[in-house]
Scaffold this active site. Sequence first.
Site, PDB file in Angstrom:
ATOM      1  N   GLY A  93       0.836  -1.197   0.000  1.00  0.00           N
ATOM      2  CA  GLY A  93       0.000   0.000   0.000  1.00  0.00           C
ATOM      3  C   GLY A  93       0.861   1.233   0.000  1.00  0.00           C
ATOM      4  NE  ARG A  94       3.187   3.336  -4.230  1.00  0.00           N
ATOM      5  CZ  ARG A  94       4.367   3.741  -4.717  1.00  0.00           C
ATOM      6  NH1 ARG A  94       4.568   5.000  -5.019  1.00  0.00           N
ATOM      7  NH2 ARG A  94       5.340   2.870  -4.900  1.00  0.00           N
ATOM      8  N   GLY A  95       0.622   5.740   0.402  1.00  0.00           N
ATOM      9  CA  GLY A  95      -0.191   6.921   0.659  1.00  0.00           C
ATOM     10  C   GLY A  95       0.714   8.092   0.890  1.00  0.00           C
ATOM     11  N   GLY A  98       3.875   7.584   3.002  1.00  0.00           N
ATOM     12  CA  GLY A  98       4.893   6.624   2.651  1.00  0.00           C
ATOM     13  C   GLY A  98       4.327   5.375   2.014  1.00  0.00           C
ATOM     14  CB  VAL A 100       2.666  -0.097   3.816  1.00  0.00           C
ATOM     15  CG1 VAL A 100       2.767  -1.176   4.892  1.00  0.00           C
ATOM     16  CG2 VAL A 100       2.179   1.198   4.414  1.00  0.00           C
ATOM     17  CE  LYS A 115       2.706   4.840   5.990  1.00  0.00           C
ATOM     18  NZ  LYS A 115       1.345   5.000   6.423  1.00  0.00           N
ATOM     19  CG  ASP A 236      -3.779  10.793   8.699  1.00  0.00           C
ATOM     20  OD1 ASP A 236      -4.784  11.361   8.212  1.00  0.00           O
ATOM     21  OD2 ASP A 236      -2.910  10.240   8.015  1.00  0.00           O
TER      22      ASP A 236
END
Lengths: 1154, 219
Positions: A93-95, A98, A100, A115, A236
């Site tokens: 995953g990414r966001g 950063g 993951v 991460k 968050d």
Amino acid sequence: MSSDAANKTGEMEALLREFLAIQRGGGNITVEEFAVRHPGQADEIREYFPTMVLLELAKPRAEDWNQTPTPQDEQDPTTPEVLDDYRLVREIGRGGMGVVYEAEQISLRRRVAIKILPNAILSSESAVARFQRESTAAAILHHTHIVPVFGTGHSRGWHYYVMQLIDGRGLDTVVRELKHSQDLKSGVLDLLANMDGSSSSKSSNQRAFCHFVARIGQQAAEALQFAHDHGVLHRDIKPSNLLLDESGELWITDFGLAKLDDEHDLTRTGDFVGTVRYVAPESIAGRADSRSDVYALGLTLYELLALRPGIVGDRQSELLQNALHPSVTPLRQIARELPTDLCTIIQKAITPLPGDRYETAGQLAEDLQRFRRDEPIRARPLSPIGRLVRWQRRHRGLAASIATVAVLLVMMTAGAFTAAIYFGSLNRRLENTVASLDLARSQAESRSLENRQLAEQADGARELSDRTSYRAQVALAYNRLASGDAPGAIDALNRALPVGGQPDRRDWEWFYLKRWYEGSGVKLERPGSFSGAVDYSPDGRHVVAAWMIDSSRDSAKEELRCDVLLHDASSGLVVERLCSVDRPIDALAFDPSGQQIAVAAQRRDIRIFDVASKEWLASMARPNEQGLVVRRMRFNPDGDQLLAMWKRERLGPIQAGTALLYSCRDGKTLLATPAKNADFTADGRSLLSVSRNARNVELTDLATWQSNPWLPESVYGGGIWGITASTDGSIVAAASTDKVLVWDMKSKVQIARLLIGHRAANITISKDGRLITVSGFSNNVQIWDVARRRKITTLLGTSVMRTTSFSPDGDWIVAEDAEGDLHRFSTRQAASGLTWETRSMSQTSSMSLSTEDRLIHAVDTDTVETWDSQSQRRLRKTKINTSTDAIWPRFDMALSSDGSQVAAPMSADASRVGIFDTTTGEVVGLLTGHRGRVVHVDVDQSGRRMMTVSADAGLHHVRLWDAQAFAKIRDFEPIHELVAATISPDGQLIAVADSGNKLIVWRADSGDRISTIDHPGGITCLQFDHRGERLAASRRDDGEVHAWDLRKGESLFQRSGLQTPCGLAWSPSGRRLAVAAQETVHVLDASDGEQLIALKKNVRAAGTLGYTACVIFSEDGLRIVANAARGEICVWDANTISGTGFQPVMPNVHPKIP
Amino acid sequence: MMNTNPGNGLPDPSEDRERHLLDRLRRGDETANAELFMLYRPRLKRMVALRMDRRLLGRIDESDVVQEAFLDYSKRATEYVHRDDIPFFLWVRMITGQKLLEIHRRHLAVQARDVRREARLHVGPEASAVSLATRLVGNFTTASTAARLAEVRAILQSSLAKLREEDREILALRHFEELTNHEIASILGLSDATASARYFGALKRLRTELTAFPGILDA
């Protein structure tokens, strides 16, 4: 490298070349076939070639280069394979915070999640320190619903964060899946229902789902409470940070990371779009506490139930505004079947004000648990009173928004007009605030339906927000015009239009900006990149331009094509494609009939194209010399000869070249002469050419082929680079080092020297010889008025040394801007205003407009001049015998509103006021009997009544006169040290200000004092509005303007921060007040003194000595006229110029007082 | 591309043509300047497009960069006459690369003293995974691009992103900018053989990445 290996790669290179040669030659050969052909290297071929073929296949094509791709996520993807003890397995995953990865902890042989943080976030040492502090804090949180943090690390420049690997999905994925698949939804619901241990019948799905949401909500809320108890805020919370594992348990991840980004502007990157959706309003303002996490969790649960986000918006600014001023559609409106209690719980969690929410996450958890157990919940729907309270609070937010706009507007007027970057950021902030105002207004509207009491408040708020919004749009339009963004400007102007039943707030400034926009040019349709050739058609209706077209989309072969397109001059749209050439076109020229066009393409002969038949006619040979291109072409007036200026193809200094004259009948070369530049004379019988040494201009008679120097060499000074003659035969202009010299063609007398300040590369004269455009290398195109030897305007953003072309009437010009677009600019209302020098008028102290606002009368120390504002020519200069002894700014001269008479103290005896005829200068009447010298004179609008003030031993005597009978009407009480005085337009009121800080208003007829107002002192100028209901005062030294409502006896507004404000003028509509300051005329909203627009005078030298800043509105309210410090007259016109028949009508124009 | 004709419709920039123009330049004929530059303009534009920071997309056109580079070039054209250490195209490519770096600095406030970037002067700004991605998959909506191609590009992009910068660079130089091995060697200051070896090494590693997508190499 061993020689063996070198040999081997050499071999492979050779094979690669061979293979590609076959493929490119159209041969269809597969890697396998090729390998079979080369058995010795078959293995290597099979290993390497397929990858190479793939690269060749996928490589960006020509069409890709020419598109502007959409910017992609900014994340450096080159990550290491191993970090310390961890081997990265795959990205999961990414966001924004950063990427993951699933990873293996080598020493413990366990799977973990890692991460890796973007370097950008940890760019400073303090950020790194904070990251370590926060992640350490997060690592101590051991809770069944918090993803355990194993530790953090820093290796090879990467900061990372190691967590337990959760097999599951983020709630964002769950929402997406639920939304997109009904089957999946029921499947999930079944699963969930089973998990909750209840039956899985369809009817109970919804209920099961609600209970599921309540359960995971409770888990999340408990986890949050746990973290809050340990002093850690999440900051968050959002769907992607809540993970649902395969057994249906919830895990919160990413504790302590959000704070890392505190130093970053929330609006900075697209990464935050997703996050902002869930951020509580107080968090955006930097005041996050535990209730902010409750809010974010509430919105997450909301989204899970509604299957759509609570805060909507696509654009970032929109989203941010919506997050700041949340207006979430109640859950019950989205899904009626949802249980009321659950909705109430969610709504309470997502109340915009923290104080209205659950105080702790624990309370939210408890209420969710009560819901699951069917117990009564603690949360209550808000009562009407609660809503009212909320509305008032919301209203406060609105007030804050309005205050923001006000602050921004003030900042704009603070003189920070220089930096384009500043404009940019200001515009963005304005745009954001405008968005929030729009939202606030819509809220105000919807709320107003709720009840009348609310409605009244809402109306007030709407009024305020509308007015502020209007101002913001005007300011936006102004900024955009100033920065050259015409489409953006018209958009803002359109947004300032009234909608529905709203009042029309437009006044002078709107029409003025509209006119400016119209003058800012029409952009020509741009089908490709401009190749540098453009010409106006002789009838002025069309523009022909050459465009380089990317044709690779049409055909497989990438080829160069240059189209000659006919544009409609007024709309800029392409009307017709005339012809195409396979190379760039350097010059185009219409013949006088408009039927034929000369086309000069690179490394080609010049050809004549017939517009009607679409055929190529004659062709004209280029010179033998290599590397020459046509810089410009011109037909003679008869259209049977073409002059082409051939020059070396090179940017930079002007090159010497060759002028070739061709016959259009047979294409033969009639004359070839070395020249820097050349042009036909107006009659076409001779040729003017600048010698290659730039020292001489020769005149060649085209009948006899005799050449003679046109003028003696000495007159040209530092050398001549270009020459051009006007087609009407009146003038010849030559570009010299830093100026343009203009001669009268016949008399050869130099009539102008235009100091343009840089080397002109290209000069064009309008066909009537009135205007000259000058363009130079990396300088904007300037338009000069020849007769007045002054620059009319600089066309902003046209910094290219390229062709410009005038329309036949000289009213329009086509020029290329820095973006490579062609624009049609108006030369009549160039840029934002018209200023001209009077030369003679350096001490203007009174001005008036008359004869349908065309004539401007201005009075100087001892002269009255009348100027035609359209031609900017002086019509009359009349000497008047007035006193020249005065204190500046002076107010002892008054022009009648029609400009026919002026009243001023006589030169011989300043205690007598002469009424002078402005045409003859004769004294037509005398006002005598003053005590002491007259220091102040004012006249009403009809010219029937006058007021004088004379000074005598510290006392000032105010007297009212019948201006027609020249007889005294009455005296008023003497004033100790009067500083300012005025008579109302209807002659019924007189106002004076004394040094004792009193403002006194008398009724003129009775002499009664009707009003006494305290003022702060230092008043320079006073002005009644047209009805005599309001009084404005300027305070020059304090930089302030005040206005009072005389009927109510109260202050209307007080505006400060102006630079030496002096003269004042109320608009005829009574809605605007113009203030003449040192370098600016400020146009204020007369209701509250807020500035709508600041008009810059074209002041070359500042100074207040001998300067009385005056300003007047024309009677129709369309024009503002002011004087600048060195005798310039400035006119800002709101009248339309487009000639489309649209005439602005000023609202509520007050009838002229008889 | 291995041969020297990029097939762009402009006059064939064969070595003869280039030599002829260079001869003219050496003889002092400055008109050869622009013609020489124009020979390589399309390739320079491609180079700029490949390496322009994605944040500048839509703000700055590749043509503008090349145009600005031309101005620098025309000031320095005579300088080249005395150089024989670098092929002409690589020299103008270097000037263009420097211009692009300068533009990056100007617009993105990239640190002027970034040592890593200084060292890249001969290559120009890196063909980063992001800028490649933009070029490769940024346009998948183009009607002319088949779905298959879009897929290949997407896969290639993600695979390229996983490579080391040096590998990505050499593949980009070779296939996207269409430089010859010799030219690449010259830019990178390597021998031809070393450059070639690096290229094949990169190709191999890309192949390894691509094996994650069964069937992609069978086409």
